[in-house]
Design an enzyme around this catalytic site. Structure first.
Site, PDB file in Angstrom:
ATOM      1  N   ASN A  81       0.878  -1.176   0.000  1.00  0.00           N
ATOM      2  CA  ASN A  81       0.000   0.000   0.000  1.00  0.00           C
ATOM      3  C   ASN A  81       0.914   1.223   0.000  1.00  0.00           C
ATOM      4  O   ASN A  81       1.527   1.545   1.010  1.00  0.00           O
ATOM      5  CB  ASN A  81      -0.884  -0.040   1.257  1.00  0.00           C
ATOM      6  CG  ASN A  81      -1.740   1.196   1.409  1.00  0.00           C
ATOM      7  OD1 ASN A  81      -1.792   2.044   0.519  1.00  0.00           O
ATOM      8  ND2 ASN A  81      -2.416   1.309   2.545  1.00  0.00           N
ATOM      9  N   TRP A  82       0.989   1.874  -1.168  1.00  0.00           N
ATOM     10  CA  TRP A  82       1.936   2.987  -1.291  1.00  0.00           C
ATOM     11  C   TRP A  82       1.428   4.275  -0.640  1.00  0.00           C
ATOM     12  O   TRP A  82       2.150   5.261  -0.560  1.00  0.00           O
ATOM     13  CB  TRP A  82       2.245   3.253  -2.773  1.00  0.00           C
ATOM     14  CG  TRP A  82       3.004   2.148  -3.445  1.00  0.00           C
ATOM     15  CD1 TRP A  82       3.337   0.922  -2.919  1.00  0.00           C
ATOM     16  CD2 TRP A  82       3.539   2.148  -4.779  1.00  0.00           C
ATOM     17  NE1 TRP A  82       4.027   0.170  -3.841  1.00  0.00           N
ATOM     18  CE2 TRP A  82       4.167   0.898  -5.000  1.00  0.00           C
ATOM     19  CE3 TRP A  82       3.549   3.079  -5.824  1.00  0.00           C
ATOM     20  CZ2 TRP A  82       4.791   0.562  -6.203  1.00  0.00           C
ATOM     21  CZ3 TRP A  82       4.170   2.750  -7.027  1.00  0.00           C
ATOM     22  CH2 TRP A  82       4.785   1.509  -7.203  1.00  0.00           C
ATOM     23  N   LYS A  83       0.158   4.274  -0.240  1.00  0.00           N
ATOM     24  CA  LYS A  83      -0.449   5.459   0.391  1.00  0.00           C
ATOM     25  C   LYS A  83      -0.213   6.698  -0.494  1.00  0.00           C
ATOM     26  O   LYS A  83      -0.240   6.575  -1.715  1.00  0.00           O
ATOM     27  CB  LYS A  83       0.062   5.623   1.825  1.00  0.00           C
ATOM     28  CG  LYS A  83      -0.132   4.326   2.628  1.00  0.00           C
ATOM     29  CD  LYS A  83       0.055   4.467   4.114  1.00  0.00           C
ATOM     30  CE  LYS A  83      -0.135   3.097   4.772  1.00  0.00           C
ATOM     31  NZ  LYS A  83      -0.057   3.145   6.221  1.00  0.00           N
ATOM     32  N   HIS A 117      -9.454   1.030   5.029  1.00  0.00           N
ATOM     33  CA  HIS A 117      -8.171   1.215   5.720  1.00  0.00           C
ATOM     34  C   HIS A 117      -8.374   2.135   6.928  1.00  0.00           C
ATOM     35  O   HIS A 117      -9.180   3.068   6.870  1.00  0.00           O
ATOM     36  CB  HIS A 117      -7.139   1.809   4.758  1.00  0.00           C
ATOM     37  CG  HIS A 117      -5.751   1.745   5.319  1.00  0.00           C
ATOM     38  ND1 HIS A 117      -5.297   2.647   6.257  1.00  0.00           N
ATOM     39  CD2 HIS A 117      -4.745   0.868   5.116  1.00  0.00           C
ATOM     40  CE1 HIS A 117      -4.047   2.324   6.595  1.00  0.00           C
ATOM     41  NE2 HIS A 117      -3.692   1.248   5.920  1.00  0.00           N
ATOM     42  N   GLU A 155      -6.747   4.511   7.993  1.00  0.00           N
ATOM     43  CA  GLU A 155      -6.539   5.939   7.706  1.00  0.00           C
ATOM     44  C   GLU A 155      -7.773   6.549   7.042  1.00  0.00           C
ATOM     45  O   GLU A 155      -8.072   7.730   7.249  1.00  0.00           O
ATOM     46  CB  GLU A 155      -5.274   6.115   6.848  1.00  0.00           C
ATOM     47  CG  GLU A 155      -4.023   5.853   7.686  1.00  0.00           C
ATOM     48  CD  GLU A 155      -2.843   5.268   6.927  1.00  0.00           C
ATOM     49  OE1 GLU A 155      -2.824   5.312   5.684  1.00  0.00           O
ATOM     50  OE2 GLU A 155      -1.926   4.747   7.598  1.00  0.00           O
ATOM     51  N   GLU A 175      -5.009  -5.152  10.556  1.00  0.00           N
ATOM     52  CA  GLU A 175      -3.990  -4.129  10.792  1.00  0.00           C
ATOM     53  C   GLU A 175      -4.261  -3.435  12.127  1.00  0.00           C
ATOM     54  O   GLU A 175      -5.077  -2.498  12.184  1.00  0.00           O
ATOM     55  CB  GLU A 175      -4.025  -3.072   9.678  1.00  0.00           C
ATOM     56  CG  GLU A 175      -3.716  -3.606   8.298  1.00  0.00           C
ATOM     57  CD  GLU A 175      -3.165  -2.518   7.367  1.00  0.00           C
ATOM     58  OE1 GLU A 175      -2.097  -2.744   6.797  1.00  0.00           O
ATOM     59  OE2 GLU A 175      -3.777  -1.459   7.240  1.00  0.00           O
ATOM     60  N   GLY A 177       2.926   2.082  10.854  1.00  0.00           N
ATOM     61  CA  GLY A 177       3.892   3.164  10.717  1.00  0.00           C
ATOM     62  C   GLY A 177       4.630   3.498  12.003  1.00  0.00           C
ATOM     63  O   GLY A 177       5.274   4.538  12.091  1.00  0.00           O
ATOM     64  N   SER A 200       3.849  -2.356  10.233  1.00  0.00           N
ATOM     65  CA  SER A 200       5.307  -2.440  10.384  1.00  0.00           C
ATOM     66  C   SER A 200       5.889  -3.784   9.936  1.00  0.00           C
ATOM     67  O   SER A 200       6.793  -4.316  10.582  1.00  0.00           O
ATOM     68  CB  SER A 200       5.717  -2.101  11.822  1.00  0.00           C
ATOM     69  OG  SER A 200       5.307  -0.779  12.147  1.00  0.00           O
ATOM     70  N   GLY A 208       3.107  -1.185   4.243  1.00  0.00           N
ATOM     71  CA  GLY A 208       3.117   0.243   3.947  1.00  0.00           C
ATOM     72  C   GLY A 208       4.529   0.710   3.624  1.00  0.00           C
ATOM     73  O   GLY A 208       5.033   0.518   2.516  1.00  0.00           O
ATOM     74  N   GLY A 209       5.196   1.293   4.608  1.00  0.00           N
ATOM     75  CA  GLY A 209       6.520   1.896   4.418  1.00  0.00           C
ATOM     76  C   GLY A 209       7.514   1.040   3.643  1.00  0.00           C
ATOM     77  O   GLY A 209       8.197   1.535   2.731  1.00  0.00           O
TER      78      GLY A 209
END
Ligand code: 13P
Length: 251
Positions: free
Chosen positions: A9-11, A97, A99, A169, A175, A215, A236-237
């Protein structure tokens, strides 16, 4: 047998040019390592999707969106329709998600409408669920996740449910560099499977893939994937650098 499923997920990261570079590095890795029997998905921003589908001919890497509207078309400023995603050969869509829930006020009712709409157009949803730190510390984590799943999957029958992936999640792990221990993640994912069994039946619950997200890094993926019920990861990251993401794919 559930095929492992790793998604990035590149956000809100990467320009179209940067996206092409990263997507090619991932797809080339998959082309060169055909023995890797893992479904690999990348979910870049909308602004890169069209270009990526054009640029990556005969791609192995799957393409997904990070969100979509529950309407087909109309006066909905700023929204992207499932029909637009289908037109770009997009296969998956992340829905619910944390977010989106936290910063854009998406509730379970909205998420349920989106899941139904995605299914109507043969887009495969990745439904995200998870608890806050406060909910975990007060022992309400399972109740929260159960309520989300029941509400988000309301009136979705078992034939359709088989195409849905759930991503567990925990919000406190996103993150933050804090991962749920592999045992805790597996415990919750087993619990999610038991809810799916109650909602549908054993066969459906054993078919549906459930990912862990929060993470996930090259150093912890192997331990997570070794657990009985964890079928993959939503990253993610660490999905923003091919050097990390390719290591995760090749766990
Ligand atoms: P991180 O891997 O950066 O913790 O993000 C997880 C996530 O939210 C994926 O959807």
């Amino acid at each position: 047998m559930r095929i492992p499923f790793i998604a990035g997920n590149w956000k809100m990261h990467k320009t179209p040019e940067e996206s092409i570079k990263l997507a090619k590095e991932i797809d080339n890795f998959l082309q060169e390592n055909q023995e890797i029997d893992v479904d690999v998905l990348i979910c870049p921003p909308y602004t890169s999707l069209y270009l990526l589908n054009k640029e990556l001919k005969d791609r192995k890497v799957l393409l997904g969106a990070q969100n979509m509207s529950y309407e087909d078309e109309g006066a909905y400023t700023g929204e992207i329709s499932p029909l637009m995603l289908k037109d770009m050969d997009i296969e998956y869509v992340i829905l619910g998600h944390s977010e989106r829930r936290q910063f854009f006020s998406e509730n379970d009712e909205i998420i349920n409408k989106k899941i139904k709409k995605a299914i109507e157009h043969n887009l495969k949803p990745i439904l995200c669920v998870g608890e806050t730190l406060e909910e975990r510390e007060s022992g309400k984590d399972k109740e929260k996740v159960k309520n989300q799943i029941i509400a988000d999957l309301e009136n979705i029958d078992k034939e359709k449910a088989a195409d849905i992936t759930i991503a567990y999640e925990p919000i406190w792990a996103i993150g933050t560099g804090k991962t749920a221990s592999s045992d805790d993640a597996n415990d919750m994912i087993k619990y999610i499977r038991s809810i799916l069994k109650e909602l549908y039946d054993e066969e459906t619950s054993e078919t549906m893939r459930i990912q862990y997200g929060g993470s996930v890094k090259p150093h912890n993926i192997k331990e997570l994937m070794n657990k009985s019920d964890i079928d993959g990861a939503l990253v993610g990251g660490a999905s923003l650098k091919s050097e990390d993401f390719n290591k995760i794919i090749d766990f």
